[in-house]
Write a protein that holds these residues in place. Sequence first.
Motif, PDB file in Angstrom:
ATOM      1  N   ASP A 271       0.881  -1.004   0.123  1.00 46.40           N
ATOM      2  CA  ASP A 271      -0.074   0.106   0.072  1.00 46.40           C
ATOM      3  C   ASP A 271       0.948   1.179  -0.088  1.00 46.40           C
ATOM      4  O   ASP A 271       1.815   1.216   0.466  1.00 46.40           O
ATOM      5  N   LYS A 273       1.150   3.932   1.876  1.00 47.39           N
ATOM      6  CA  LYS A 273       1.864   4.005   3.082  1.00 47.39           C
ATOM      7  C   LYS A 273       2.671   3.196   3.540  1.00 47.39           C
ATOM      8  O   LYS A 273       3.739   3.674   4.118  1.00 47.39           O
ATOM      9  N   GLU A 274       2.435   2.041   3.257  1.00 46.96           N
ATOM     10  CA  GLU A 274       3.333   0.887   3.636  1.00 46.96           C
ATOM     11  C   GLU A 274       4.795   1.142   2.934  1.00 46.96           C
ATOM     12  O   GLU A 274       5.848   0.766   3.448  1.00 46.96           O
ATOM     13  N   TRP A 276       5.997   3.841   1.284  1.00 48.84           N
ATOM     14  CA  TRP A 276       6.691   4.880   1.803  1.00 48.84           C
ATOM     15  C   TRP A 276       7.489   4.705   3.203  1.00 48.84           C
ATOM     16  O   TRP A 276       8.478   5.167   3.856  1.00 48.84           O
ATOM     17  N   ALA A 277       6.593   4.201   3.992  1.00 48.51           N
ATOM     18  CA  ALA A 277       7.284   3.794   5.347  1.00 48.51           C
ATOM     19  C   ALA A 277       8.203   2.785   5.395  1.00 48.51           C
ATOM     20  O   ALA A 277       9.361   3.125   5.968  1.00 48.51           O
ATOM     21  N   ASN A 315       5.233  10.784   3.155  1.00 49.04           N
ATOM     22  CA  ASN A 315       4.546   9.607   3.687  1.00 49.04           C
ATOM     23  C   ASN A 315       3.156  10.465   4.273  1.00 49.04           C
ATOM     24  O   ASN A 315       2.075   9.833   4.263  1.00 49.04           O
ATOM     25  N   LEU A 316       3.481  11.529   5.151  1.00 46.63           N
ATOM     26  CA  LEU A 316       2.668  12.236   5.657  1.00 46.63           C
ATOM     27  C   LEU A 316       1.661  12.830   4.948  1.00 46.63           C
ATOM     28  O   LEU A 316       0.295  12.982   4.842  1.00 46.63           O
ATOM     29  N   VAL A 319       1.349  11.044   0.184  1.00 45.92           N
ATOM     30  CA  VAL A 319       0.762   9.990   0.128  1.00 45.92           C
ATOM     31  C   VAL A 319      -0.945  10.289   0.346  1.00 45.92           C
ATOM     32  O   VAL A 319      -1.791   9.788  -0.433  1.00 45.92           O
ATOM     33  N   ASN A 320      -1.106  11.080   1.540  1.00 45.54           N
ATOM     34  CA  ASN A 320      -2.621  11.591   1.771  1.00 45.54           C
ATOM     35  C   ASN A 320      -3.055  12.207   0.511  1.00 45.54           C
ATOM     36  O   ASN A 320      -4.463  12.028   0.659  1.00 45.54           O
ATOM     37  N   HIS A 327      -4.929   2.919   3.642  1.00 43.82           N
ATOM     38  CA  HIS A 327      -4.660   3.881   4.759  1.00 43.82           C
ATOM     39  C   HIS A 327      -5.283   5.255   4.566  1.00 43.82           C
ATOM     40  O   HIS A 327      -4.703   6.577   5.027  1.00 43.82           O
ATOM     41  N   SER A 328      -6.112   5.383   3.816  1.00 48.33           N
ATOM     42  CA  SER A 328      -6.773   6.837   3.598  1.00 48.33           C
ATOM     43  C   SER A 328      -7.558   7.144   4.528  1.00 48.33           C
ATOM     44  O   SER A 328      -8.821   7.361   4.570  1.00 48.33           O
TER      45      SER A 328
END
Length: 333
Positions: A271, A273-274, A276-277, A315-316, A319-320, A327-328
């Motif tokens: 995903d 978020k995953e 970029w984490a 990521n913060l 991505v959002n 993770h939206s």
Amino acid sequence: MSAVSDQLVTFAILVYLIAMISHAVEYALGNVRAVAPRVVPARELVGAGVGGAGVDKVDGPVPDDSATTTPPSTRPSRSAGRARLAGRIAAGLTVLAAALHLGALVTRGIAADRMPWGNMYEFVLTVTWIGTAAWLVVLWKRPALRQLGLFLTLVMVLLLAFAELKLYVPVVPLMPALQSYWFIIHVSTIVFSSGIFLLGVVPAVSFLLRNGYEQGRRSFPYTLARRLPGAADLERLTFALHAFSFPIFTFAVIAGAIWAEAAWGRAWGWDPKETWAFISWVVYAGYLHARATPSVRRNVATWIAVLGFLTVLMNLFGVNFFFTGLHSYAGVE
């Protein structure tokens, strides 16, 4: 309580701004005793075998007329005293801003009847407070680093103002997908480690500027670092903060994978978020490895740390705003 929280955030931004101005005054006045070149007395030169003709030699840059004619007990000491007073006021205002900031988080949590981490706005509020609280601990332990407060408060003002203008959402209940004890475990560690990384980028950038200044670079932006603490001190603080935060961030990623397995039936699915984490984790691991490698120069390793924080910002925010995934939960359109 929601209205009280909103007002406290506004007051916190204003106090952070005043603290930043006070730090700027301290920075402009500077530590005269540390900055002014020392004129070598004639008796020292004579005692060292230097003739009277060498009286005007100095052990640093050649002072201007004001430095040689101003008695050390008048203008320099007065400026230094004013600088110290401005710095103490700035530190006190930062404590006040942090208290208002914490009050905003607590009242927001009471209004929502949950931990205040349910959307992007609340996440930014919490991360910035963690960064400020960590800075106050550093300041308590190392008062000599106080001049970094100018850049820390600048970051806080910018991030909080952006959160108020672009990320604000009314208080809403927690989404069903987030109603799990893993919400507290995973998000709390992500928030905490991100707050320390936020603080860590301040001495990292300051070190890069100060290191260039100490190497003789006198162009912008290196001149901004003229009154910063020594490059070695800044670099050590950068490493200490990242070495402290990285294991917590690692645990947060692992906890997220465990939660994903319980919620979605798979621990990892790439995903956004995953992904970029994972990128952030790799970059920060690369920084710590480079920092521990003697052949890698410290400024090269520090650039990797700065890159790591850019991935955290991606990521913060990136991505959002630009991606859609499981993770939206940012709460912004």
